[in-house]
Each structure stands twice: as structure tokens, then as C-alpha cells.
Design a protein around this motif. Structure first.
Motif, PDB file in Angstrom:
ATOM      1  N   GLY A 149      13.119  12.947   7.165  1.00  0.00           N
ATOM      2  CA  GLY A 149      13.678  14.270   6.716  1.00  0.00           C
ATOM      3  C   GLY A 149      13.846  15.273   4.999  1.00  0.00           C
ATOM      4  O   GLY A 149      14.328  15.734   5.267  1.00  0.00           O
ATOM      5  N   LEU A 150      13.234  14.117   4.457  1.00  0.00           N
ATOM      6  CA  LEU A 150      12.300  14.756   3.058  1.00  0.00           C
ATOM      7  C   LEU A 150      11.352  15.474   3.629  1.00  0.00           C
ATOM      8  O   LEU A 150      11.318  16.898   4.337  1.00  0.00           O
ATOM      9  CB  LEU A 150      11.684  13.818   2.606  1.00  0.00           C
ATOM     10  N   ASP A 151      12.080  17.027   2.350  1.00  0.00           N
ATOM     11  CA  ASP A 151      11.887  18.229   2.520  1.00  0.00           C
ATOM     12  C   ASP A 151      10.512  18.630   1.843  1.00  0.00           C
ATOM     13  O   ASP A 151       9.404  18.152   0.926  1.00  0.00           O
ATOM     14  CB  ASP A 151      12.500  19.105   1.559  1.00  0.00           C
ATOM     15  N   LEU A 152       9.320  18.246   3.022  1.00  0.00           N
ATOM     16  CA  LEU A 152       7.722  18.182   2.515  1.00  0.00           C
ATOM     17  C   LEU A 152       6.781  18.731   3.140  1.00  0.00           C
ATOM     18  O   LEU A 152       7.460  19.267   4.482  1.00  0.00           O
ATOM     19  CB  LEU A 152       7.250  16.697   2.438  1.00  0.00           C
ATOM     20  N   ASP A 153       5.734  18.667   2.550  1.00  0.00           N
ATOM     21  CA  ASP A 153       4.910  19.640   3.912  1.00  0.00           C
ATOM     22  C   ASP A 153       3.857  18.109   3.909  1.00  0.00           C
ATOM     23  O   ASP A 153       3.068  18.173   3.022  1.00  0.00           O
ATOM     24  CB  ASP A 153       3.827  20.415   3.527  1.00  0.00           C
ATOM     25  N   MET A 154       2.764  18.413   4.793  1.00  0.00           N
ATOM     26  CA  MET A 154       1.679  16.887   5.140  1.00  0.00           C
ATOM     27  C   MET A 154       0.430  18.043   5.234  1.00  0.00           C
ATOM     28  O   MET A 154       1.054  19.390   6.289  1.00  0.00           O
ATOM     29  CB  MET A 154       2.233  16.363   5.891  1.00  0.00           C
ATOM     30  N   GLU A 155      -0.322  17.871   5.167  1.00  0.00           N
ATOM     31  CA  GLU A 155      -1.947  18.699   5.616  1.00  0.00           C
ATOM     32  C   GLU A 155      -2.956  17.190   6.100  1.00  0.00           C
ATOM     33  O   GLU A 155      -2.971  16.497   4.771  1.00  0.00           O
ATOM     34  CB  GLU A 155      -1.847  18.905   4.583  1.00  0.00           C
ATOM     35  N   ASN A 156      -3.683  17.064   6.758  1.00  0.00           N
ATOM     36  CA  ASN A 156      -4.521  16.399   6.884  1.00  0.00           C
ATOM     37  C   ASN A 156      -5.590  16.971   7.671  1.00  0.00           C
ATOM     38  O   ASN A 156      -5.785  17.403   8.619  1.00  0.00           O
ATOM     39  CB  ASN A 156      -3.952  15.115   8.087  1.00  0.00           C
ATOM     40  N   SER A 157      -6.732  16.944   6.412  1.00  0.00           N
ATOM     41  CA  SER A 157      -7.666  17.586   6.856  1.00  0.00           C
ATOM     42  C   SER A 157      -9.312  16.619   6.336  1.00  0.00           C
ATOM     43  O   SER A 157      -8.797  16.444   5.413  1.00  0.00           O
ATOM     44  CB  SER A 157      -7.884  19.713   6.304  1.00  0.00           C
ATOM     45  N   ALA A 158      -9.983  16.718   6.883  1.00  0.00           N
ATOM     46  CA  ALA A 158     -11.374  15.955   6.763  1.00  0.00           C
ATOM     47  C   ALA A 158     -10.904  14.255   6.377  1.00  0.00           C
ATOM     48  O   ALA A 158     -11.589  14.293   5.592  1.00  0.00           O
ATOM     49  CB  ALA A 158     -11.872  16.963   6.182  1.00  0.00           C
TER      50      ALA A 158
END
Length: 110
Positions: A27-36
Motif C-alpha cells: 500500500g506504499l506510494d511507490l513505483d517499481m521497475e524490473n529491467s534486465a
């Protein structure tokens, strides 16, 4: 005994997926990216955590504004252990997330 390349990648993949799931459900306000093979978690306010694999060393690395941390996998405990401080990855993440987001998350399974 050193981890095989395949085992190392399986462990890092599983760890990154567990982290993504935990952060998604938090529920935290965050962004995630999983790349390479690099997982980046961006918190509100600009703080970020970057998890990357260092295949030649068979280590999982964590970059945070407080520094860079290198983790070895301990087969006996089934946990990632900081090379320098011997702190478990889950313990460190609990502290860092508290400092960055003011929330207590349970990283015991990481």
C-alpha cells in the motif's frame, strides 16, 4: 561451496519477485521497475532502492542513498547476508523502508 550460475539466478529471480510482491501488497506510494535483472523501487519523495545481480561474484547488490551493500547467499539459513555487516537483507530492508517511507514492513521471508 559456491553457488552455480543457474542456482544464483534462480535465487535472485525469486528474491526480486518476492520483493515486488511485498511492495505491491504494502500500500506504499511507490513505483517499481524490473529491467534486465535490475529491480528499482522508487519511493514518494525521490528515495530509491536498486537491487542488482553481480553474477561473477554471485552476489545481490543493494544501492540506497546510505550506501552500497553486497549480499552473499547463505545456504544454511536460506538468507542473503551482507558481506560487510553480516546483517540479513530482510533486516536491512525493514530499517531502510522505515527510514524512507515511515512504514514497518515484514521482510522476514526475504
Amino acid at each position: 561451496m559456491s553457488l552455480s550460475e543457474a542456482r544464483f539466478h534462480d535465487l535472485v529471480d525469486a528474491t526480486q519477485q518476492a520483493l515486488e510482491d511485498l511492495f505491491d501488497e504494502s500500500g506504499l506510494d511507490l513505483d517499481m521497475e524490473n529491467s534486465a535483472g535490475v529491480l528499482t523501487v522508487k519511493f514518494e519523495g525521490g528515495a530509491q532502492l536498486i537491487f542488482s545481480r553481480q553474477e561473477p561474484l554471485r552476489q545481490l547488490w543493494l544501492a540506497d542513498r546510505s550506501g552500497g551493500f553486497h549480499f552473499d547467499y547463505d545456504e544454511d539459513s536460506g538468507k542473503w547476508v551482507c558481506e560487510k555487516s553480516e546483517e540479513l537483507l530482510g533486516e536491512m530492508l525493514e530499517r531502510i523502508v522505515w527510514e524512507r517511507a515511515g512504514e514497518k514492513l515484514d521482510f522476514d521471508e526475504i
